[in-house]
Design a protein around this motif. Structure first.
Motif, PDB file in Angstrom:
ATOM      1  N   ASP A   4       0.858  -1.170   0.000  1.00 30.89           N
ATOM      2  CA  ASP A   4       0.000   0.000   0.000  1.00 30.89           C
ATOM      3  C   ASP A   4       0.900   1.226   0.000  1.00 30.89           C
ATOM      4  OD1 ASP A   4      -2.088   1.785   0.245  1.00 30.89           O
ATOM      5  OD2 ASP A   4      -2.393   1.409   2.387  1.00 30.89           O
ATOM      6  N   ARG A   5       0.929   1.925  -1.121  1.00 32.62           N
ATOM      7  CA  ARG A   5       1.787   3.090  -1.262  1.00 32.62           C
ATOM      8  C   ARG A   5       1.079   4.318  -0.713  1.00 32.62           C
ATOM      9  NH1 ARG A   5       2.815  -0.809  -4.719  1.00 32.62           N
ATOM     10  NH2 ARG A   5       4.962  -1.157  -5.365  1.00 32.62           N
ATOM     11  N   ARG A   6       1.748   5.030   0.183  1.00 35.03           N
ATOM     12  CA  ARG A   6       1.157   6.201   0.835  1.00 35.03           C
ATOM     13  C   ARG A   6       1.965   7.445   0.484  1.00 35.03           C
ATOM     14  NH1 ARG A   6      -1.870   4.266   5.561  1.00 35.03           N
ATOM     15  NH2 ARG A   6      -2.671   2.272   4.823  1.00 35.03           N
ATOM     16  N   ASN A   7       1.277   8.455   0.000  1.00 37.84           N
ATOM     17  CA  ASN A   7       1.901   9.718  -0.359  1.00 37.84           C
ATOM     18  C   ASN A   7       1.073  10.856   0.220  1.00 37.84           C
ATOM     19  OD1 ASN A   7       4.167   8.822  -2.068  1.00 37.84           O
ATOM     20  ND2 ASN A   7       2.524   7.918  -3.271  1.00 37.84           N
ATOM     21  N   PRO A   8       1.360  11.229   1.479  1.00 38.75           N
ATOM     22  CA  PRO A   8       0.566  12.241   2.161  1.00 38.75           C
ATOM     23  C   PRO A   8       0.574  13.587   1.431  1.00 38.75           C
ATOM     24  CG  PRO A   8       2.147  11.220   3.665  1.00 38.75           C
ATOM     25  CD  PRO A   8       2.462  10.744   2.297  1.00 38.75           C
ATOM     26  N   ALA A   9      -0.572  14.235   1.395  1.00 41.19           N
ATOM     27  CA  ALA A   9      -0.710  15.530   0.733  1.00 41.19           C
ATOM     28  C   ALA A   9       0.171  16.595   1.382  1.00 41.19           C
ATOM     29  CB  ALA A   9      -2.171  15.965   0.743  1.00 41.19           C
ATOM     30  N   GLU A  10       0.532  16.402   2.652  1.00 42.91           N
ATOM     31  CA  GLU A  10       1.353  17.385   3.356  1.00 42.91           C
ATOM     32  C   GLU A  10       2.804  17.401   2.878  1.00 42.91           C
ATOM     33  OE1 GLU A  10      -1.921  15.812   5.849  1.00 42.91           O
ATOM     34  OE2 GLU A  10      -0.209  14.845   4.913  1.00 42.91           O
ATOM     35  N   LEU A  11       3.249  16.348   2.195  1.00 41.90           N
ATOM     36  CA  LEU A  11       4.618  16.256   1.690  1.00 41.90           C
ATOM     37  C   LEU A  11       4.663  16.674   0.226  1.00 41.90           C
ATOM     38  CD1 LEU A  11       5.690  12.862   3.278  1.00 41.90           C
ATOM     39  CD2 LEU A  11       6.139  15.168   4.128  1.00 41.90           C
ATOM     40  N   SER A  12       5.842  17.027  -0.242  1.00 45.22           N
ATOM     41  CA  SER A  12       5.957  17.389  -1.657  1.00 45.22           C
ATOM     42  C   SER A  12       5.559  16.197  -2.515  1.00 45.22           C
ATOM     43  CB  SER A  12       7.383  17.844  -1.970  1.00 45.22           C
ATOM     44  OG  SER A  12       8.284  16.764  -1.807  1.00 45.22           O
ATOM     45  N   PRO A  13       4.961  16.452  -3.673  1.00 46.71           N
ATOM     46  CA  PRO A  13       4.526  15.344  -4.525  1.00 46.71           C
ATOM     47  C   PRO A  13       5.719  14.483  -4.938  1.00 46.71           C
ATOM     48  CG  PRO A  13       3.582  17.419  -5.271  1.00 46.71           C
ATOM     49  CD  PRO A  13       4.605  17.757  -4.228  1.00 46.71           C
ATOM     50  N   PRO A  14       5.610  13.168  -4.793  1.00 45.28           N
ATOM     51  CA  PRO A  14       6.718  12.295  -5.180  1.00 45.28           C
ATOM     52  C   PRO A  14       6.810  12.165  -6.699  1.00 45.28           C
ATOM     53  CG  PRO A  14       4.864  10.963  -4.492  1.00 45.28           C
ATOM     54  CD  PRO A  14       4.476  12.409  -4.265  1.00 45.28           C
ATOM     55  N   ALA A  15       8.027  12.051  -7.182  1.00 47.61           N
ATOM     56  CA  ALA A  15       8.261  11.823  -8.608  1.00 47.61           C
ATOM     57  C   ALA A  15       9.232  10.660  -8.727  1.00 47.61           C
ATOM     58  CB  ALA A  15       8.825  13.074  -9.269  1.00 47.61           C
ATOM     59  N   GLY A  16       8.721   9.505  -9.113  1.00 48.07           N
ATOM     60  CA  GLY A  16       9.574   8.341  -9.284  1.00 48.07           C
ATOM     61  C   GLY A  16       9.834   7.570  -8.012  1.00 48.07           C
ATOM     62  N   PHE A  17       9.069   7.830  -6.952  1.00 45.29           N
ATOM     63  CA  PHE A  17       9.196   7.088  -5.702  1.00 45.29           C
ATOM     64  C   PHE A  17       7.904   7.256  -4.921  1.00 45.29           C
ATOM     65  CE2 PHE A  17      10.308  11.359  -4.538  1.00 45.29           C
ATOM     66  CZ  PHE A  17       9.824  11.523  -3.252  1.00 45.29           C
ATOM     67  N   SER A  18       7.725   6.473  -3.870  1.00 44.06           N
ATOM     68  CA  SER A  18       6.619   6.641  -2.931  1.00 44.06           C
ATOM     69  C   SER A  18       7.199   7.066  -1.598  1.00 44.06           C
ATOM     70  CB  SER A  18       5.852   5.331  -2.763  1.00 44.06           C
ATOM     71  OG  SER A  18       5.194   4.991  -3.969  1.00 44.06           O
ATOM     72  N   HIS A  19       6.484   7.941  -0.866  1.00 40.97           N
ATOM     73  CA  HIS A  19       6.975   8.390   0.441  1.00 40.97           C
ATOM     74  C   HIS A  19       6.982   7.254   1.455  1.00 40.97           C
ATOM     75  CE1 HIS A  19       7.663  12.621  -0.192  1.00 40.97           C
ATOM     76  NE2 HIS A  19       6.512  12.725  -0.841  1.00 40.97           N
ATOM     77  N   ALA A  20       5.981   6.400   1.407  1.00 42.74           N
ATOM     78  CA  ALA A  20       5.910   5.273   2.346  1.00 42.74           C
ATOM     79  C   ALA A  20       5.247   4.095   1.645  1.00 42.74           C
ATOM     80  CB  ALA A  20       5.113   5.655   3.591  1.00 42.74           C
ATOM     81  N   VAL A  21       5.684   2.903   2.004  1.00 41.28           N
ATOM     82  CA  VAL A  21       5.084   1.685   1.463  1.00 41.28           C
ATOM     83  C   VAL A  21       4.792   0.764   2.644  1.00 41.28           C
ATOM     84  CG1 VAL A  21       5.403  -0.325  -0.038  1.00 41.28           C
ATOM     85  CG2 VAL A  21       6.340   1.900  -0.713  1.00 41.28           C
TER      86      VAL A  21
END
Length: 132
Positions: A4-21
């Motif tokens: 489950d890839r998580r990319n919180p709106a509070e962080l900069s948008p990821p490009a080519g990676f996920s913030h958390a998995v």
């Protein structure tokens, strides 16, 4: 198994990676660092993109041998001998990644290193995957 890839709106948008998995599964595969070595142990490619493609292919070959697929990658670390060169080639490296591994990005980091095991190696990738 699920990732489950998580990319919180509070962080900069990821490009080519996920913030958390978030990984749930029954087998974890730890993948050794892979450089641009061919089957005879020689580094192939003179440019970072050429070596990145071979190193990523080698990582995915090891993953496949363990029964996994690119979508199973939970974490990948990239070690680059020249981070400025890596950044300059980011669009091309992204195209190589998408062609070989798709768009299900793992959590990733790029680290600058003084050198790698083989003097000719410009980049190395390692990581782990979670399989069903």
């Amino acid at each position: 198994m699920s990732l489950d890839r998580r990319n919180p709106a509070e962080l900069s948008p990821p490009a080519g990676f996920s913030h958390a998995v978030v990984a749930t599964g029954s087998r974890v595969v730890f993948l050794a660092g892979q450089t641009a070595l061919d089957g005879h142990g020689a580094v192939v490619g003179d440019t970072l993109p050429e070596q990145f493609e071979t190193a990523l292919s080698n990582l995915l070959t090891a993953l496949a041998a363990a029964g996994g697929a690119p979508r199973d990658l939970a974490r990948v670390t990239v070690y680059a001998t020249d981070v400025a060169d890596y950044r300059a080639h980011t669009p091309e490296l992204g195209r190589i990644w998408r062609r070989l591994a798709g768009r299900d990005y793992p959590a990733m980091a790029v680290l600058g290193v003084v050198r790698l095991w083989d003097d000719r190696a410009l980049v190395e990738l390692d990581g782990f995957a979670v399989l069903p």
